[in-house]
Design an enzyme around this catalytic site. Structure first.
Site, PDB file in Angstrom:
ATOM      1  N   LYS A   1       6.101 -14.849  27.382  1.00  0.00           N
ATOM      2  CA  LYS A   1       6.181 -15.299  28.764  1.00  0.00           C
ATOM      3  C   LYS A   1       5.279 -14.535  29.725  1.00  0.00           C
ATOM      4  CE  LYS A   1       9.342 -18.356  27.730  1.00  0.00           C
ATOM      5  NZ  LYS A   1       9.596 -18.034  26.325  1.00  0.00           N
TER       6      LYS A   1
ATOM      7  N   GLY B   1      15.708 -22.533  26.128  1.00  0.00           N
ATOM      8  CA  GLY B   1      16.984 -23.224  26.058  1.00  0.00           C
ATOM      9  C   GLY B   1      18.117 -22.524  26.778  1.00  0.00           C
TER      10      GLY B   1
ATOM     11  N   GLU C   1      12.580 -12.348  37.072  1.00  0.00           N
ATOM     12  CA  GLU C   1      12.049 -13.239  38.097  1.00  0.00           C
ATOM     13  C   GLU C   1      13.006 -13.278  39.280  1.00  0.00           C
ATOM     14  OE1 GLU C   1       9.653 -16.656  35.523  1.00  0.00           O
ATOM     15  OE2 GLU C   1      11.659 -17.084  36.305  1.00  0.00           O
TER      16      GLU C   1
ATOM     17  N   LYS D   1      18.550 -30.375  29.736  1.00  0.00           N
ATOM     18  CA  LYS D   1      18.223 -31.568  30.518  1.00  0.00           C
ATOM     19  C   LYS D   1      19.095 -32.752  30.103  1.00  0.00           C
ATOM     20  CE  LYS D   1      13.507 -29.837  30.613  1.00  0.00           C
ATOM     21  NZ  LYS D   1      12.170 -29.949  29.998  1.00  0.00           N
TER      22      LYS D   1
ATOM     23  N   GLU E   1       6.135 -26.247  32.803  1.00  0.00           N
ATOM     24  CA  GLU E   1       7.374 -26.387  33.554  1.00  0.00           C
ATOM     25  C   GLU E   1       7.300 -25.565  34.839  1.00  0.00           C
ATOM     26  OE1 GLU E   1      10.978 -26.828  31.717  1.00  0.00           O
ATOM     27  OE2 GLU E   1      10.187 -27.454  29.784  1.00  0.00           O
TER      28      GLU E   1
ATOM     29  N   GLU F   1       6.959 -21.746  32.634  1.00  0.00           N
ATOM     30  CA  GLU F   1       6.550 -21.554  31.246  1.00  0.00           C
ATOM     31  C   GLU F   1       5.835 -22.801  30.745  1.00  0.00           C
ATOM     32  OE1 GLU F   1      10.113 -20.883  29.055  1.00  0.00           O
ATOM     33  OE2 GLU F   1      10.841 -22.915  29.280  1.00  0.00           O
TER      34      GLU F   1
ATOM     35  N   ASN G   1       5.672 -25.281  27.325  1.00  0.00           N
ATOM     36  CA  ASN G   1       6.214 -25.663  26.033  1.00  0.00           C
ATOM     37  C   ASN G   1       5.073 -26.221  25.192  1.00  0.00           C
ATOM     38  OD1 ASN G   1       9.053 -25.100  26.451  1.00  0.00           O
ATOM     39  ND2 ASN G   1       8.997 -26.761  27.938  1.00  0.00           N
TER      40      ASN G   1
ATOM     41  N   ARG H   1       4.432 -28.113  22.681  1.00  0.00           N
ATOM     42  CA  ARG H   1       4.828 -29.214  21.803  1.00  0.00           C
ATOM     43  C   ARG H   1       5.005 -30.457  22.657  1.00  0.00           C
ATOM     44  NH1 ARG H   1      10.086 -29.570  23.450  1.00  0.00           N
ATOM     45  NH2 ARG H   1      11.093 -27.609  24.043  1.00  0.00           N
TER      46      ARG H   1
ATOM     47  N   ARG I   1      19.571 -39.051  28.145  1.00  0.00           N
ATOM     48  CA  ARG I   1      19.828 -38.546  26.799  1.00  0.00           C
ATOM     49  C   ARG I   1      21.287 -38.838  26.436  1.00  0.00           C
ATOM     50  NH1 ARG I   1      16.777 -32.736  25.984  1.00  0.00           N
ATOM     51  NH2 ARG I   1      14.981 -33.108  27.350  1.00  0.00           N
TER      52      ARG I   1
END
Length: 441
Positions: free
Chosen positions: A109, A157, A193, A230, A268, A281, A283, A285, A331
């Site tokens: 990070k 996560g 942070e 999410k 993000e 950050e 991701n 993928r 979702r």
């Protein structure tokens, strides 16, 4: 295909369209899943993920034995593990994702934040790198101002995160974050942070090839979430100004190119009270919610990802990417939202997904499917597209009302409550609560 469920089906669909034969690496728990019918498969190991989907040696060995030329990690499991990406390359298997070096950079990070700062992105105030001990944590917290958030250097996560609202809470928050980071990721390093409360979670979809070409596919608003997980995503963000959108999209493309990134990636951001997007950050993928961007752009991002890995250029340039209308994704998890979102594994006795104009369902489930207790509880994603946000919301509500899932509890009631709520429809909410859903439930 070193993954399972809905993502495995999604990758296979793209492979089929390209004339590529997908080989499914599966655990013993997934061996009889209906989506594997008529497909080539290889068993990775027992049901527990640690002995199958997370075992790098077994996965690479299975790919070699089945004579695969490439490996797609999907999302979750080993998808953001640079050691795994390097292991694939060492054995002559193309890893469908970014180079290990780029993944390693963005996975740590604090180096990632330094790279993004140099590229022109706005960051969240905090510590200058990893904190060596509790005294350094206190010094950084006093300098930044409370409340502060301690976060795992190798985290994700929502794991390895603790809040301190005063100097009296710093040591315990720092120690607890280190302990959870060690248990979850095998890495005790923690950074800090400023805690921006009441913000919005916004992310930018990016795609890059090996020749320095980078495009963005707009932003997604992921503010509706629970415990950093999410629940609903939409595009475009209903609260982002045009000037901040244009500024951050351009900076994100520049930053992606500057680190030599290849493949699909998502940056993000947290939007503060002034409407500024602050980098959190990247991701490395393709994300679960990528269909939202596909519905607006008409691009098949999974297809692009595979072609880029095979050495092709991106099929479109930025000026050819046209984002139309509004898209929303819900979702659908096998969980009981009325009982604290308790998992609900078991047999699905009846499964009838909705259909219609502007409606898409990505799923690996059919009637008779047994939801195993070992993995993530996602069973389907409902994605809708409309001319504007109001039409997209109405289509989502209508589709959810006709979505039949018998045999297990699902989060459909929660999604309906959110989409019908005045809070959601007027965008008066932030990451601290689920709009339209009582916290007592």
């Amino acid at each position: 295909m070193a993954n399972r469920g809905e993502v495995a089906v999604r990758v296979a669909r793209a492979c089929d369209a390209l004339g590529i034969t997908p080989v499914f690496g599966v655990s013993e728990a997934d061996l009889d899943a209906p989506y594997l019918s008529g497909r080539e498969r290889v068993v990775l190991g027992p049901g527990r993920a640690a002995l199958s989907y997370l075992d790098m040696t077994r996965v690479v060995q299975a790919a070699k034995q089945s004579r695969c030329s490439a490996l797609h990690p999907g999302w979750g499991f080993l998808s953001e593990n640079p050691t795994f990406a390097a292991l694939c390359e060492q054995h002559g298997i193309t890893f469908v994702g970014p180079p290990a070096r780029a993944m390693a950079l963005m996975g740590r990070k604090t180096p990632a934040k330094d790279a993004m700062r140099r590229a022109g992105l706005t960051l969240i105030p905090g510590s200058d790198g990893v904190l060596r001990d509790a005294d350094a944590a206190l010094e950084a917290a006093e300098r930044t101002g409370y409340p502060v958030l301690f976060k795992a250097e190798s985290g994700g996560g929502g794991r390895g995160m603790r809040i301190a609202r005063s100097r009296d809470e710093v040591k315990s928050a720092f120690d607890d974050a280190r302990a959870e980071a060690t248990a979850a990721f095998g890495d005790p390093r923690v950074y800090m942070e400023k805690l921006l409360e009441g913000g919005r979670h916004v992310e930018i979809q990016l795609m890059a090839d090996r020749y320095g070409d980078v495009i963005h596919v707009g932003e997604r608003d992921c503010t509706v979430q629970r415990n950093h997980q999410k629940l609903i995503e939409e595009s475009p963000s209903p609260v982002l100004s045009e000037s901040e959108r244009a500024r951050t999209l351009a900076a994100a493309v520049h930053a992606t190119r500057s680190i030599g990134y290849v493949g699909a990636g998502t940056m993000e951001f947290l939007m503060d009270e002034q409407g500024t997007l602050r980098f959190m950050e990247m991701n490395t993928r393709l994300q679960v919610e990528h269909p939202v961007s596909e519905m607006r752009s008409g691009l098949d991002l999974m297809r692009e990802m595979i072609l880029v890995a095979a050495g092709h250029r991106l099929s479109v340039e930025q000026e050819q990417v046209t984002l139309r209308g509004h898209a929303i994704e819900c979702r659908i998890n096998a969980e009981d939202p009325h009982e604290g979102f308790r998992p609900s594994p078991g047999a699905i006795t009846r499964f009838v997904p909705p259909a219609g104009e502007g409606v898409r369902v990505d799923t690996h489930v059919a009637s008779g499917y047994v939801v195993p207790p070992f993995y993530d509880s996602l069973i389907a994603k409902l994605i809708v597209h409309g001319r504007d946000r109001s039409e997209a919301i109405e289509r989502a509500v209508s589709a959810l009302e006709s979505f039949v899932v018998d045999g297990v509890k699902t989060t459909i009631p929660m999604h309906l409550a959110v989409l019908r709520s005045e809070e959601f429809r007027t965008s008066r909410y932030d990451t601290r609560r689920i709009p339209g859903w009582p916290t007592s439930r």
